[in-house]
Enzyme design. Structure first.
Site, PDB file in Angstrom:
ATOM      1  N   TYR A  79       0.818  -1.222   0.000  1.00 24.56           N
ATOM      2  CA  TYR A  79       0.000   0.000   0.000  1.00 24.56           C
ATOM      3  C   TYR A  79       0.848   1.267   0.000  1.00 24.56           C
ATOM      4  O   TYR A  79       0.384   2.327  -0.401  1.00 24.56           O
ATOM      5  CB  TYR A  79      -0.936   0.034   1.225  1.00 24.56           C
ATOM      6  CG  TYR A  79      -2.042  -1.000   1.201  1.00 24.56           C
ATOM      7  CD1 TYR A  79      -2.070  -2.004   0.244  1.00 24.56           C
ATOM      8  CD2 TYR A  79      -3.060  -0.972   2.129  1.00 24.56           C
ATOM      9  CE1 TYR A  79      -3.066  -2.954   0.222  1.00 24.56           C
ATOM     10  CE2 TYR A  79      -4.079  -1.923   2.115  1.00 24.56           C
ATOM     11  CZ  TYR A  79      -4.069  -2.924   1.159  1.00 24.56           C
ATOM     12  OH  TYR A  79      -5.063  -3.859   1.154  1.00 24.56           O
TER      13      TYR A  79
ATOM     14  N   LYS B  46       3.344 -15.507   2.201  1.00 21.51           N
ATOM     15  CA  LYS B  46       3.303 -16.244   0.928  1.00 21.51           C
ATOM     16  C   LYS B  46       4.762 -16.546   0.587  1.00 21.51           C
ATOM     17  O   LYS B  46       5.285 -16.138  -0.452  1.00 21.51           O
ATOM     18  CB  LYS B  46       2.589 -15.365  -0.126  1.00 21.51           C
ATOM     19  CG  LYS B  46       2.218 -16.065  -1.412  1.00 21.51           C
ATOM     20  CD  LYS B  46       1.088 -17.076  -1.275  1.00 21.51           C
ATOM     21  CE  LYS B  46       0.882 -17.781  -2.617  1.00 21.51           C
ATOM     22  NZ  LYS B  46       0.071 -19.006  -2.505  1.00 21.51           N
TER      23      LYS B  46
ATOM     24  N   ASP C 299      -3.302 -18.195   1.284  1.00 20.24           N
ATOM     25  CA  ASP C 299      -4.444 -18.858   0.641  1.00 20.24           C
ATOM     26  C   ASP C 299      -5.010 -19.951   1.560  1.00 20.24           C
ATOM     27  O   ASP C 299      -6.224 -20.094   1.718  1.00 20.24           O
ATOM     28  CB  ASP C 299      -4.069 -19.413  -0.739  1.00 20.24           C
ATOM     29  CG  ASP C 299      -2.682 -20.030  -0.764  1.00 20.24           C
ATOM     30  OD1 ASP C 299      -1.951 -19.942   0.239  1.00 20.24           O
ATOM     31  OD2 ASP C 299      -2.306 -20.625  -1.794  1.00 20.24           O
TER      32      ASP C 299
ATOM     33  N   ASP D 172      -5.511  -6.902   5.593  1.00 19.87           N
ATOM     34  CA  ASP D 172      -6.708  -6.147   5.200  1.00 19.87           C
ATOM     35  C   ASP D 172      -7.817  -7.116   4.803  1.00 19.87           C
ATOM     36  O   ASP D 172      -8.952  -7.044   5.277  1.00 19.87           O
ATOM     37  CB  ASP D 172      -6.329  -5.239   4.012  1.00 19.87           C
ATOM     38  CG  ASP D 172      -7.427  -4.244   3.668  1.00 19.87           C
ATOM     39  OD1 ASP D 172      -8.456  -4.230   4.365  1.00 19.87           O
ATOM     40  OD2 ASP D 172      -7.250  -3.485   2.697  1.00 19.87           O
TER      41      ASP D 172
ATOM     42  N   ASP E 220     -11.105  -8.682   7.406  1.00 15.56           N
ATOM     43  CA  ASP E 220     -12.509  -8.476   7.018  1.00 15.56           C
ATOM     44  C   ASP E 220     -13.250  -9.813   6.925  1.00 15.56           C
ATOM     45  O   ASP E 220     -14.410  -9.927   7.328  1.00 15.56           O
ATOM     46  CB  ASP E 220     -12.605  -7.759   5.661  1.00 15.56           C
ATOM     47  CG  ASP E 220     -12.719  -6.254   5.842  1.00 15.56           C
ATOM     48  OD1 ASP E 220     -12.500  -5.777   6.972  1.00 15.56           O
ATOM     49  OD2 ASP E 220     -13.020  -5.552   4.853  1.00 15.56           O
TER      50      ASP E 220
END
Ligand code: NAD
Length: 367
Positions: free
Chosen positions: A147, A197, A229, A253, A257
């Site tokens: 980001y 990852k 994943d 993020d 959620d």
């Protein structure tokens, strides 16, 4: 607390249901402070749409100054239809919320996802998966990674556009967020799940190595690594299998959620964004509900104040260093829910519907 005698709180209620739920959080804060002999001082300031109306900007200088002179910020929420047509950089969320996160370098986002046994009906996943409820703490890195990494641009070349974002993490950034997660785990069930990852990303390899190194400083905490994943699948398959989850900005993020959704009721979920550690186990932090200003129910006295009340509890834990008082508030909330009181968002047949204010009063009584 930088001032050992008095804990100073900047109170920014904001817009919509913000002021309604904040009143109840302050009611509870007053009661718990008295019970635990915590000396505190609050200063209320405008932020968001109401500040645009009164001062011309979403984060007025006097509000920022008060925050700088405080040990923590207790934040409501900002925004609403009235300000949605403003240019993006003037809109309440971007101009106030993101500016505060940036000003105070709030790098650690903590989102507890607590699904109480009495409220599992609000979760969209199968009852058998959430039966008995769960309590997971999500720790997300908030100021690094994809980001914020540079270069970051879009360019037209050879007849088409391409876009570049840069994922970059420094070891020191990973270390400090890992410490937040391990320290939180020490206060909980001593288990950290770190997400990366590492099978594809260099960032993931550095993340895993660094978290492993930090873990050596916390021999009592069990650590496991999951690829992002797989984590997305395990969360929905068995949310109860997690204690503290640690993730970088983008993965955090998305997964936080997902977890909030699995937990069910938005009006119940608090959050904390922590900045610098003061070295005594306390942080400067901003504490706010996970939901927004809920314009559809604002002013009706029916909003659920629990997310705001639990945000105040997190503030007591992380900025005032008062685990005892934080736990007392959390226990009081659980007791009230167990007694069957419900605001409209979590109300079901056989439980007692109460207003925002009555819910606040009930938590004070339960204290
Ligand atoms: P929202 O979270 O405000 O509302 C979504 C739904 O959840 C609504 O039906 C609302 O009534 C309900 N809800 C939320 N909190 C509740 C509570 N405490 N009690 C009972 N019900 C509750 O999200 P939205 O509708 O997408 O956004 C509304 C406004 O809030 C927008 O202007 C948005 O920009 C702003 N917003 C602000 C923040 C923030 O300040 N941190 C976060 C999200 C959205």
């Amino acid at each position: 607390m930088s001032n050992v005698d008095t804990f100073r709180v900047a109170v920014l209620a904001g817009d919509g249901i913000g002021p309604e739920v904040m009143s109840e959080a302050l009611r509870v804060l007053g009661a718990v402070a008295e019970k635990f002999a915590i000396s505190y001082q609050i200063k209320e300031e405008r932020v968001g749409g109401c500040a645009i109306d009164a001062d011309g900007v979403a984060l007025p200088e006097h509000t920022l100054q008060t925050c700088k002179e405080s040990d923590a910020i207790l934040f409501g929420s900002v925004g609403g239809p009235k300000w949605e047509s403003l240019p993006p950089q003037q809109q309440p969320e971007r101009a106030a919320l993101l500016a505060l996160r940036k000003t105070f370098a709030l790098y650690a986002n903590l989102r507890p996802a607590i699904c109480l046994p009495e409220l599992t009906h609000a979760s969209p996943v199968r009852e058998s998966i959430v039966a008995g409820g769960f309590d997971v703490l999500f720790v997300r890195e908030l100021t690094g990674g994809l980001y914020f990494g540079e270069p970051k641009y879009m360019k037209h070349e050879s007849g088409e556009w391409f876009a570049v974002d840069t994922m970059i993490y420094w070891e020191s950034e990973i270390e400090r967020i890992a410490h937040v997660a391990f320290q939180a785990a020490m206060r909980r069930r001593q288990h950290v799940t770190s997400i990366d990852k590492a099978n594809v990303l260099q960032n993931g390899i550095l993340w895993r190595q660094t978290v492993d190194r930090v873990a050596n400083e916390y021999p009592d905490v069990k650590l496991r690594h999951l690829y992002v994943d797989n984590a997305a699948m395990q969360l929905i398959r068995n949310p109860k299998g997690f204690d503290v989850i640690l993730a970088e900005n983008l993965f955090g993020d998305i997964l936080s959620d997902e977890l909030a959704m699995i937990a069910g009721s938005l009006g119940m979920l608090p959050s904390a964004s922590l900045g610098i550690s003061k070295g005594d186990g306390c942080y400067f932090g901003m504490y706010e509900p996970s939901g927004g200003t809920a314009p559809d129910i604002a002013g009706m006295g029916i909003a659920n104040p629990i997310a705001q009340i639990l945000s105040a509890a997190m503030m007591l834990r992380y900025s005032a260093g008062r685990e005892d008082a934080a736990q007392a508030v959390e226990t009081a909330v659980q007791r009230v829910i167990r007694s069957g009181l419900r605001t409209k968002d979590i109300h079901t047949e056989g439980t007692q519907l109460v207003s925002t204010a009555d819910m606040g009063k009930a938590v004070v009584e339960a204290l």
